[in-house]
Scaffold this motif. Structure first.
Motif, mmCIF file in Angstrom:
data_model
loop_
_atom_site.group_PDB
_atom_site.id
_atom_site.type_symbol
_atom_site.label_atom_id
_atom_site.label_comp_id
_atom_site.label_asym_id
_atom_site.label_seq_id
_atom_site.Cartn_x
_atom_site.Cartn_y
_atom_site.Cartn_z
ATOM 1 N N GLU A 1 -7.874 10.617 -1.744
ATOM 2 C CA GLU A 1 -6.600 10.694 -2.463
ATOM 3 C C GLU A 1 -6.052 9.300 -2.783
ATOM 4 O O GLU A 1 -5.553 9.044 -3.884
ATOM 5 N N LEU A 2 -6.160 8.398 -1.813
ATOM 6 C CA LEU A 2 -5.675 7.035 -2.031
ATOM 7 C C LEU A 2 -6.445 6.389 -3.175
ATOM 8 O O LEU A 2 -5.868 5.702 -4.023
ATOM 9 N N ALA B 1 -3.162 -2.172 1.526
ATOM 10 C CA ALA B 1 -3.014 -1.443 0.257
ATOM 11 C C ALA B 1 -2.518 -2.376 -0.841
ATOM 12 O O ALA B 1 -2.922 -2.272 -2.001
ATOM 13 N N LYS B 2 -1.650 -3.300 -0.453
ATOM 14 C CA LYS B 2 -1.134 -4.275 -1.419
ATOM 15 C C LYS B 2 -2.260 -5.187 -1.929
ATOM 16 O O LYS B 2 -2.338 -5.486 -3.128
ATOM 17 N N LYS C 1 3.419 3.524 -4.833
ATOM 18 C CA LYS C 1 2.715 2.772 -5.873
ATOM 19 C C LYS C 1 3.646 1.804 -6.599
ATOM 20 O O LYS C 1 3.287 0.672 -6.888
ATOM 21 N N MET D 1 -4.292 -3.163 -4.297
ATOM 22 C CA MET D 1 -3.569 -2.967 -5.560
ATOM 23 C C MET D 1 -3.692 -4.198 -6.451
ATOM 24 O O MET D 1 -3.984 -4.090 -7.650
ATOM 25 N N SER E 1 -0.826 -0.390 5.265
ATOM 26 C CA SER E 1 -0.068 -0.538 4.017
ATOM 27 C C SER E 1 -0.127 -1.968 3.473
ATOM 28 O O SER E 1 -0.075 -2.175 2.266
ATOM 29 N N GLU F 1 -5.294 7.680 -6.448
ATOM 30 C CA GLU F 1 -4.000 7.094 -6.828
ATOM 31 C C GLU F 1 -4.166 5.698 -7.427
ATOM 32 O O GLU F 1 -3.517 5.368 -8.418
ATOM 33 N N PHE F 2 -5.058 4.912 -6.825
ATOM 34 C CA PHE F 2 -5.316 3.584 -7.401
ATOM 35 C C PHE F 2 -5.913 3.734 -8.797
ATOM 36 O O PHE F 2 -5.651 2.944 -9.701
ATOM 37 N N ARG G 1 -5.852 10.942 11.866
ATOM 38 C CA ARG G 1 -5.649 9.786 10.988
ATOM 39 C C ARG G 1 -4.168 9.460 10.816
ATOM 40 O O ARG G 1 -3.778 8.304 10.789
ATOM 41 N N GLU H 1 -5.635 -4.543 -10.123
ATOM 42 C CA GLU H 1 -4.969 -5.065 -11.323
ATOM 43 C C GLU H 1 -5.789 -6.171 -11.968
ATOM 44 O O GLU H 1 -5.912 -6.244 -13.192
ATOM 45 N N GLU I 1 1.378 1.225 11.624
ATOM 46 C CA GLU I 1 2.528 0.764 10.840
ATOM 47 C C GLU I 1 3.728 0.454 11.739
ATOM 48 O O GLU I 1 4.428 -0.548 11.537
ATOM 49 N N GLU J 1 -5.387 5.909 -11.058
ATOM 50 C CA GLU J 1 -4.467 6.378 -12.113
ATOM 51 C C GLU J 1 -4.104 5.280 -13.108
ATOM 52 O O GLU J 1 -3.870 5.551 -14.277
ATOM 53 N N ASP J 2 -4.037 4.040 -12.637
ATOM 54 C CA ASP J 2 -3.597 2.944 -13.501
ATOM 55 C C ASP J 2 -4.746 2.284 -14.258
ATOM 56 O O ASP J 2 -4.538 1.354 -15.019
ATOM 57 N N ALA K 1 3.914 -5.327 3.198
ATOM 58 C CA ALA K 1 3.893 -4.939 1.792
ATOM 59 C C ALA K 1 5.155 -4.164 1.435
ATOM 60 O O ALA K 1 5.368 -3.806 0.290
ATOM 61 N N VAL L 1 5.841 -1.198 2.354
ATOM 62 C CA VAL L 1 5.564 0.222 2.151
ATOM 63 C C VAL L 1 5.205 0.956 3.452
ATOM 64 O O VAL L 1 4.769 2.095 3.413
ATOM 65 N N THR M 1 4.540 4.954 3.958
ATOM 66 C CA THR M 1 3.245 5.423 4.452
ATOM 67 C C THR M 1 3.425 6.427 5.593
ATOM 68 O O THR M 1 2.801 7.491 5.597
ATOM 69 N N LEU N 1 4.170 -1.099 -4.330
ATOM 70 C CA LEU N 1 2.976 -1.947 -4.217
ATOM 71 C C LEU N 1 2.846 -2.816 -5.463
ATOM 72 O O LEU N 1 2.460 -3.974 -5.396
ATOM 73 N N ASP O 1 -12.853 13.314 4.409
ATOM 74 C CA ASP O 1 -11.690 12.431 4.414
ATOM 75 C C ASP O 1 -10.892 12.518 3.105
ATOM 76 O O ASP O 1 -11.023 11.701 2.211
ATOM 77 N N ASP O 2 -10.050 13.547 3.027
ATOM 78 C CA ASP O 2 -9.225 13.746 1.831
ATOM 79 C C ASP O 2 -8.268 12.592 1.614
ATOM 80 O O ASP O 2 -7.916 12.261 0.486
ATOM 81 N N ASN O 3 -7.837 11.991 2.723
ATOM 82 C CA ASN O 3 -6.844 10.940 2.636
ATOM 83 C C ASN O 3 -7.346 9.725 1.869
ATOM 84 O O ASN O 3 -6.705 9.252 0.934
#
Lengths: 129, 203
Positions: free
Chosen positions: A109-110, A74-75, B152, A78, A71, A113-114, B61, A82, B69, A116-117, B166, B168, B172, B155, A104-106
């Motif tokens: 999917e991530l 992920a920041k 999101k 992100m 996570s 999601e990124f 996973r 931007e 985490e 979308e913006d 972060a 989150v 997660t 983040l 690897d759907d995960n």
């Protein structure tokens, strides 16, 4: 002699391979990313990237080939998205290739999601076989 | 030499201890100072074990992610710490506090060859309980979509005050824990500290 046009950091146990080709405008993060202290790892390469992004107006292609990230990473991603979106909204060509393994759907999917913006930067999902 | 409890021989004592872990469905366990290297070793051996068990990749996973985490939470927030002795080398730009060891416990297991779980525990200050309880409680009952939106948002807005990551991590885990999660606190008598445990399940 150091080659200022390239930055390559070999993959570690918890850190991805970094390949930044400033001369080509091509950048890649590949592998796993879950360092406990993300800043210790990412501050230097990302700092160089952002400096380059500000100083140049060349097209950018950023490839993500990450199989796992935590996570805190992920920041970092992100923030990076931007900055790329910001550059793209100013008319610069910015392509983001988000690679994911077929099963690897995960990660897929991530990536979605990124994405979308993003309205100006071009986001592409790339399936790796 | 210290006598073993009940005058067991040491092998019998160890065997009983191990049997107790089995009885609790523990596949892999660690207690002691939590470090990045311990985390990677636990995580990579777990990945291999799950691969050999033919666990589906989504479960595998999720379990790995929950382990990362939660173990990193221990590294950041455990109130059971050990600072280096005075005069010990401290890397430039860091404080003795930064390189202090932080202790915790990680239990990974599988209930009756079904759901996997990752349980992490550490000592925390009682003063930290209300916020932690509020943080985690706010995630209970949310579906994956709601959790993704929340992640999101966080983040983008940056970590909450006092967060070293972060902010989150819990989101997660909550998102990945297909079998839900639970947590609790146990006051440690005669101290201003409690034992905190968080357990996530993966179907």
């Amino acid at each position: 002699m150091t080659d200022m046009s390239r930055l390559i950091i070999a993959a570690g146990v918890r850190t991805p391979k970094v390949t930044f080709a400033f001369d080509k405008g091509e950048f890649c993060l590949e592998g796993e990313s879950y360092p406990e202290d993300v800043r210790a790892f990412y501050d230097a390469p990302m700092g160089q990237f952002y400096d380059w992004l500000a100083a140049s107006s060349a097209p950018v292609r950023f490839e993500f080939k990450l199989v796992y990230f935590n996570s805190s990473t992920a920041k970092v991603i992100m923030d990076l998205m931007e900055r790329l979106e910001e550059a793209a909204s100013g008319g610069r060509e910015c392509v983001i290739d988000w690679h994911y393994a077929e099963d690897d759907d995960n990660i897929k999917e991530l990536g979605e999601e990124f994405a979308e913006d993003l309205t100006s930067a071009r986001f592409q999902l790339v399936e790796m076989s | 030499m210290r006598p073993t409890p009940f005058h067991l021989n040491i092998a019998e004592d160890a065997y009983r201890f191990r049997t107790e872990l089995d009885r609790r469905d523990i596949v892999s366990s660690y207690t002691g100072p939590m470090t990045d290297d311990i985390l990677s070793s636990l995580g990579n051996s777990l990945r291999t074990k799950m691969e050999f068990d033919e666990a589906d990749s989504k479960t595998s996973r999720g379990v790995f992610s929950a382990l990362v985490e939660q173990a990193q939470n221990i590294m950041r927030y455990s109130a059971e710490t050990q600072a280096p002795p005075s005069g010990h080398d401290v890397p430039e730009g860091q404080t003795p506090e930064d390189i202090s060891l932080r202790f915790g416990m990680v239990l990974i297991g599988r209930v009756d060859l079904g759901a996997w779980f990752v349980s992490c525990s550490n000592v925390i200050d009682n003063s930290a309980i209300p916020r932690l309880r509020a943080n985690i409680s706010s995630l209970q009952g949310l579906d994956r979509k709601e959790l993704s939106a929340m992640m999101k948002e966080q983040l983008r807005d940056g970590p909450p005050e006092g967060s070293k990551g972060a902010g989150v991590g819990w989101i997660t885990i909550a998102r990945d824990a297909s079998g839900g999660f639970e947590f609790d606190f146990f006051p440690i008598l005669g101290t201003d500290k409690s034992y905190f445990t968080f357990k996530a399940y993966f179907k």
